[in-house]
Design a protein around this motif. Sequence first.
Motif, PDB file in Angstrom:
ATOM      1  N   ARG A   1       0.846  -1.192   0.000  1.00  0.00           N
ATOM      2  CA  ARG A   1       0.000   0.000   0.000  1.00  0.00           C
ATOM      3  C   ARG A   1       0.884   1.245   0.000  1.00  0.00           C
ATOM      4  O   ARG A   1       2.058   1.184   0.326  1.00  0.00           O
ATOM      5  N   GLY A   2       0.273   2.347  -0.363  1.00  0.00           N
ATOM      6  CA  GLY A   2       0.979   3.619  -0.324  1.00  0.00           C
ATOM      7  C   GLY A   2       1.889   3.820  -1.519  1.00  0.00           C
ATOM      8  O   GLY A   2       1.717   3.214  -2.579  1.00  0.00           O
ATOM      9  N   VAL A   3       2.877   4.684  -1.321  1.00  0.00           N
ATOM     10  CA  VAL A   3       3.802   5.028  -2.407  1.00  0.00           C
ATOM     11  C   VAL A   3       4.637   3.818  -2.804  1.00  0.00           C
ATOM     12  O   VAL A   3       4.852   3.561  -3.980  1.00  0.00           O
ATOM     13  N   TRP A   4       5.120   3.061  -1.819  1.00  0.00           N
ATOM     14  CA  TRP A   4       5.937   1.885  -2.129  1.00  0.00           C
ATOM     15  C   TRP A   4       5.111   0.770  -2.756  1.00  0.00           C
ATOM     16  O   TRP A   4       5.655  -0.139  -3.383  1.00  0.00           O
ATOM     17  N   GLY A   5       3.813   0.822  -2.611  1.00  0.00           N
ATOM     18  CA  GLY A   5       2.942  -0.174  -3.217  1.00  0.00           C
ATOM     19  C   GLY A   5       2.915  -0.099  -4.729  1.00  0.00           C
ATOM     20  O   GLY A   5       2.554  -1.069  -5.398  1.00  0.00           O
ATOM     21  N   VAL A   6       3.295   1.044  -5.277  1.00  0.00           N
ATOM     22  CA  VAL A   6       3.356   1.192  -6.744  1.00  0.00           C
ATOM     23  C   VAL A   6       4.383   0.222  -7.315  1.00  0.00           C
ATOM     24  O   VAL A   6       4.151  -0.390  -8.362  1.00  0.00           O
ATOM     25  N   PHE A   7       5.510   0.054  -6.623  1.00  0.00           N
ATOM     26  CA  PHE A   7       6.528  -0.888  -7.084  1.00  0.00           C
ATOM     27  C   PHE A   7       5.988  -2.319  -7.052  1.00  0.00           C
ATOM     28  O   PHE A   7       6.214  -3.097  -7.969  1.00  0.00           O
ATOM     29  N   TYR A   8       5.278  -2.660  -5.993  1.00  0.00           N
ATOM     30  CA  TYR A   8       4.701  -3.998  -5.871  1.00  0.00           C
ATOM     31  C   TYR A   8       3.670  -4.246  -6.973  1.00  0.00           C
ATOM     32  O   TYR A   8       3.668  -5.304  -7.602  1.00  0.00           O
ATOM     33  N   LYS A   9       2.804  -3.271  -7.214  1.00  0.00           N
ATOM     34  CA  LYS A   9       1.762  -3.439  -8.223  1.00  0.00           C
ATOM     35  C   LYS A   9       2.359  -3.547  -9.625  1.00  0.00           C
ATOM     36  O   LYS A   9       1.889  -4.326 -10.452  1.00  0.00           O
ATOM     37  N   ALA A  10       3.409  -2.782  -9.894  1.00  0.00           N
ATOM     38  CA  ALA A  10       4.081  -2.882 -11.188  1.00  0.00           C
ATOM     39  C   ALA A  10       4.757  -4.242 -11.343  1.00  0.00           C
ATOM     40  O   ALA A  10       4.762  -4.820 -12.433  1.00  0.00           O
ATOM     41  N   ALA A  11       5.308  -4.771 -10.260  1.00  0.00           N
ATOM     42  CA  ALA A  11       5.936  -6.091 -10.322  1.00  0.00           C
ATOM     43  C   ALA A  11       4.897  -7.173 -10.579  1.00  0.00           C
ATOM     44  O   ALA A  11       5.147  -8.122 -11.337  1.00  0.00           O
ATOM     45  N   VAL A  12       3.725  -7.046  -9.981  1.00  0.00           N
ATOM     46  CA  VAL A  12       2.661  -8.021 -10.203  1.00  0.00           C
ATOM     47  C   VAL A  12       2.188  -7.964 -11.651  1.00  0.00           C
ATOM     48  O   VAL A  12       1.986  -8.995 -12.300  1.00  0.00           O
ATOM     49  N   ILE A  13       2.023  -6.761 -12.189  1.00  0.00           N
ATOM     50  CA  ILE A  13       1.634  -6.617 -13.595  1.00  0.00           C
ATOM     51  C   ILE A  13       2.688  -7.236 -14.502  1.00  0.00           C
ATOM     52  O   ILE A  13       2.373  -7.943 -15.460  1.00  0.00           O
ATOM     53  N   GLY A  14       3.949  -6.984 -14.207  1.00  0.00           N
ATOM     54  CA  GLY A  14       5.032  -7.514 -15.037  1.00  0.00           C
ATOM     55  C   GLY A  14       5.136  -9.017 -15.011  1.00  0.00           C
ATOM     56  O   GLY A  14       5.476  -9.636 -16.029  1.00  0.00           O
ATOM     57  N   THR A  15       4.851  -9.630 -13.862  1.00  0.00           N
ATOM     58  CA  THR A  15       4.967 -11.089 -13.793  1.00  0.00           C
ATOM     59  C   THR A  15       3.730 -11.787 -14.345  1.00  0.00           C
ATOM     60  O   THR A  15       3.846 -12.837 -14.967  1.00  0.00           O
ATOM     61  N   ARG A  16       2.565 -11.216 -14.141  1.00  0.00           N
ATOM     62  CA  ARG A  16       1.343 -11.869 -14.629  1.00  0.00           C
ATOM     63  C   ARG A  16       1.111 -11.648 -16.120  1.00  0.00           C
ATOM     64  O   ARG A  16       0.590 -12.513 -16.805  1.00  0.00           O
ATOM     65  N   LEU A  17       1.478 -10.497 -16.616  1.00  0.00           N
ATOM     66  CA  LEU A  17       1.275 -10.189 -18.035  1.00  0.00           C
ATOM     67  C   LEU A  17       2.608 -10.114 -18.770  1.00  0.00           C
ATOM     68  O   LEU A  17       2.824  -9.234 -19.599  1.00  0.00           O
ATOM     69  N   HIS A  18       3.504 -11.048 -18.490  1.00  0.00           N
ATOM     70  CA  HIS A  18       4.845 -10.967 -19.049  1.00  0.00           C
ATOM     71  C   HIS A  18       4.863 -11.054 -20.573  1.00  0.00           C
ATOM     72  O   HIS A  18       5.695 -10.416 -21.208  1.00  0.00           O
ATOM     73  N   ILE A  19       3.960 -11.787 -21.168  1.00  0.00           N
ATOM     74  CA  ILE A  19       3.933 -11.886 -22.633  1.00  0.00           C
ATOM     75  C   ILE A  19       3.475 -10.556 -23.247  1.00  0.00           C
ATOM     76  O   ILE A  19       4.075 -10.064 -24.206  1.00  0.00           O
TER      77      ILE A  19
END
Length: 74
Positions: A39-57
């Motif tokens: 959550r918060g500002v540091w949560g942006v990094f986590y959310k981007a990592a989740v997007i990158g791993t789930r939608l890697h193709i």
Amino acid sequence: MTNVYSFDGIVVFGILFICTCAYLKKVPRLNSWLLSEKRGVWGVFYKAAVIGTRLHIAVALSCLCMAFYLIFLK
């Protein structure tokens, strides 16, 4: 060279940010330090990592398309 304030620059920055966060998620020490907060500002990094791993193709294809556009069409 792309300008950050143009649409092309924003798209390139977003794609590179997602790719970088997905890569950092694979490094154990950085994963626990940088991507532990969801959550918060540091949560942006986590959310981007989740997007990158789930939608890697889709992220990889968008990287290739953007590279082709920047090299040959712009």
